[in-house]
Design a protein around this motif. Structure first.
Motif, PDB file in Angstrom:
ATOM      1  N   ILE A  34      -6.739   8.201  -0.860  1.00 31.18           N
ATOM      2  CA  ILE A  34      -6.760   6.737  -0.982  1.00 31.18           C
ATOM      3  C   ILE A  34      -7.717   6.312  -2.093  1.00 31.18           C
ATOM      4  CG2 ILE A  34      -7.484   4.614   0.196  1.00 31.18           C
ATOM      5  CD1 ILE A  34      -6.279   5.784   2.758  1.00 31.18           C
TER       6      ILE A  34
ATOM      7  N   ILE B  73      -6.115   4.156  -5.245  1.00 34.07           N
ATOM      8  CA  ILE B  73      -6.225   2.750  -4.864  1.00 34.07           C
ATOM      9  C   ILE B  73      -5.758   1.814  -5.970  1.00 34.07           C
ATOM     10  CG2 ILE B  73      -8.625   2.484  -5.595  1.00 34.07           C
ATOM     11  CD1 ILE B  73      -6.870   0.928  -2.497  1.00 34.07           C
TER      12      ILE B  73
ATOM     13  N   VAL C  12      -0.044   3.650  -2.753  1.00 37.23           N
ATOM     14  CA  VAL C  12      -1.385   4.217  -2.567  1.00 37.23           C
ATOM     15  C   VAL C  12      -1.309   5.415  -1.610  1.00 37.23           C
ATOM     16  CG1 VAL C  12      -3.730   3.785  -1.741  1.00 37.23           C
ATOM     17  CG2 VAL C  12      -2.507   2.001  -3.004  1.00 37.23           C
ATOM     18  N   LEU C  13      -0.622   5.231  -0.509  1.00 35.04           N
ATOM     19  CA  LEU C  13      -0.536   6.293   0.493  1.00 35.04           C
ATOM     20  C   LEU C  13       0.368   7.432   0.043  1.00 35.04           C
ATOM     21  CD1 LEU C  13      -0.231   4.118   3.731  1.00 35.04           C
ATOM     22  CD2 LEU C  13      -2.242   5.376   2.943  1.00 35.04           C
TER      23      LEU C  13
ATOM     24  N   ILE D  11     -10.155   0.154   0.161  1.00 33.76           N
ATOM     25  CA  ILE D  11      -9.031  -0.784   0.203  1.00 33.76           C
ATOM     26  C   ILE D  11      -9.502  -2.229   0.128  1.00 33.76           C
ATOM     27  CG2 ILE D  11      -7.131  -1.634   1.631  1.00 33.76           C
ATOM     28  CD1 ILE D  11      -6.917   1.226   2.793  1.00 33.76           C
TER      29      ILE D  11
ATOM     30  N   ILE E  18       0.800  -1.225   0.000  1.00 37.97           N
ATOM     31  CA  ILE E  18       0.000   0.000   0.000  1.00 37.97           C
ATOM     32  C   ILE E  18       0.836   1.279   0.000  1.00 37.97           C
ATOM     33  CG2 ILE E  18      -0.243   0.365   2.492  1.00 37.97           C
ATOM     34  CD1 ILE E  18      -3.282   0.706   1.996  1.00 37.97           C
TER      35      ILE E  18
ATOM     36  N   ILE F 297     -12.682   4.570   3.681  1.00 39.95           N
ATOM     37  CA  ILE F 297     -11.297   4.145   3.486  1.00 39.95           C
ATOM     38  C   ILE F 297     -11.201   2.621   3.493  1.00 39.95           C
ATOM     39  CG2 ILE F 297      -9.000   4.117   4.541  1.00 39.95           C
ATOM     40  CD1 ILE F 297      -9.499   6.971   5.482  1.00 39.95           C
TER      41      ILE F 297
END
Length: 447
Positions: free
Chosen positions: A295, A299, A253-254, A358, A250, A354
């Motif tokens: 996010i 994603i 993504v962040l 995800i 991730i 969120i």
């Protein structure tokens, strides 16, 4: 209802004879425990199993985490176990089952130490850890990852013998009473794909710190237990992480801004652990919206981690898929289940979008990976699903249901066996199958 083997059309004469021996032994030797005979029967079957071939460590497929389209198709066709790692698995003695895993040895030495992060090359390591560290230093890249873009491209371009004009469909099961520890004891584990509830760095932890494999036996949740069924590969991921060579699912993504976002004396993201509950208490409303929007927008950069492992019995290969959830565990003084609190709506307006972004994307990718494997291998297999985040991490049941629905949409017309394992109140897997009008069978245990 007890489970009946769904894989074989007919039981062989040899297998029937094995069952007769098994039953008669129970009759004439009542002092021997059922567990002992389960082990005995399993090992009679294992004699018939094909030997798992190791792949030369220098093969290009063992040198890359993100495989080319050609190599990914090859990787999914049959077990890919590096020759050196296979040899190490076969040299582990005395503790292939969880109850004895602390007694396991490698060349008469203990398996694990309390390794620390960051890596310190002066730190004392076990013989196994030293050999695995050396493999990583020499370029072994065992954990693989893929993206939605790659999966979509391959699924579109490859042709499947199984997807002919006749309609095919997955067979779905609600499996109860299945223990994730010693998972190789189940026949349907062999050559399966199994979701391991882990962190986004494919390791295990109870909070935002590095947790060495040496600690995992004390965590009886699904992720550590299933990981420890393939102990050497868990240790490989540990070595890779300490060497800075383990993929994070991730991080892209962040982005750097949110990866390093400070939350008092914690970070929003640390050691694979996404701290949403702490973020709720520290971020202001504008920052919460910015994080949610960021996010949702990014994603598609998520990278799904997976790998072929050879289980502790040295005979059972499977693809473990490492799935994670944002943590909404109690912090500060807000203990209890957040969505049963008086301010659940306010908290949910931050947590749920969120988690949903995800979790739905992650399960969709798992479904696509299973679909691609079915296409390129031409063989059916079992997909064992545990939905991450439903217990201590407190992702809302509605989020888990939507994630399960996303996976169902990807695999419902694929000729595989799909097992939802019940771990969460309300059983969102069953709710998702019912919402999608999926015919499924409830079973107790596995074969």
């Amino acid at each position: 209802m007890a489970y009946i083997n769904k894989f074989g059309k007919q039981e062989s004469i040899k297998k029937n004879l094995q069952m007769i021996v098994y039953k008669n032994c129970l009759t004439f030797l009542p002092t021997i425990s059922l567990l002992g005979f389960s082990w005995f029967y399993r090992n009679i079957q294992n004699i018939q199993s094909k030997t798992i071939s190791g792949i030369n460590d220098k093969d290009e497929i063992n040198k890359k985490g993100n495989l080319s389209d050609k190599l990914l198709k090859r990787y999914l066709k049959a077990p890919i176990i590096p020759e050196s790692v296979k040899k190490i698995v076969l040299d582990i003695k005395g503790g292939i089952y969880m109850e004895n895993i602390g007694k396991a040895t490698y060349k008469d030495n203990p398996i694990s130490n309390n390794r620390s992060y960051p890596y310190d090359d002066s730190e004392k390591t076990t013989r196994l850890e030293g050999e695995l560290d050396k493999l990583i230093d020499n370029g072994l890249s065992h954990l693989k990852y893929t993206t939605q873009e790659q999966l979509d491209r391959l699924i579109k371009n490859v042709k499947s013998d199984s997807e002919s004009d006749k309609k095919t469909c997955a067979r779905f099961y609600d499996a109860k009473g299945v223990d994730a520890s010693d998972f190789f004891k189940y026949k349907s584990a062999e050559n399966s794909m199994a979701v391991v509830c882990s962190q986004y760095n494919a390791l295990e932890s109870c909070d935002d710190y590095f947790s060495p494999v040496h600690w995992w036996p004390y965590d009886r949740t699904q992720g550590p237990m299933l990981s420890l069924s393939a102990l050497v590969f868990a240790k490989l991921r540990e070595s890779s992480y300490l060497k800075g060579k383990l993929n994070d699912a991730i991080d892209d993504v962040l982005g750097e801004q949110w990866m390093n976002k400070q939350l008092d004396n914690h970070k929003l993201y640390s050691h694979g652990y996404l701290n949403l509950r702490r973020a709720y208490h520290v971020l202001d409303e504008n920052e919460k919206k910015e994080l949610t929007d960021h996010i949702e927008k990014n994603i598609n950069k998520f990278k799904l981690n997976f790998q072929w492992v050879l289980c502790n019995d040295g005979k059972t290969p499977m693809i473990q898929i490492f799935a994670a959830a944002p943590s909404i565990q109690p912090v500060f003084d807000d203990g209890g289940i957040w969505y049963k609190s008086k301010d659940a709506d306010k908290k949910g307006s931050f947590y749920n979008p969120i988690c949903e972004a995800i979790q739905v994307h992650q399960m969709k990718m798992i479904g696509k990976l299973a679909k691609l494997r079915r296409i390129v291998s031409g063989k059916s297999f079992a997909l064992h699903l545990w939905l991450p985040g439903g217990l201590s991490f407190q992702n809302h049941p509605s989020v888990l249901k939507k994630a399960a629905e996303a996976l169902i949409d990807e695999v419902r017309d694929v000729d595989i066996y799909v097992y939802f394992h019940n771990r969460t109140g309300g059983n969102p897997g069953v709710q998702a199958m019912e919402a999608k009008n999926i015919k499924f069978e409830s079973i107790s245990g596995l074969n």
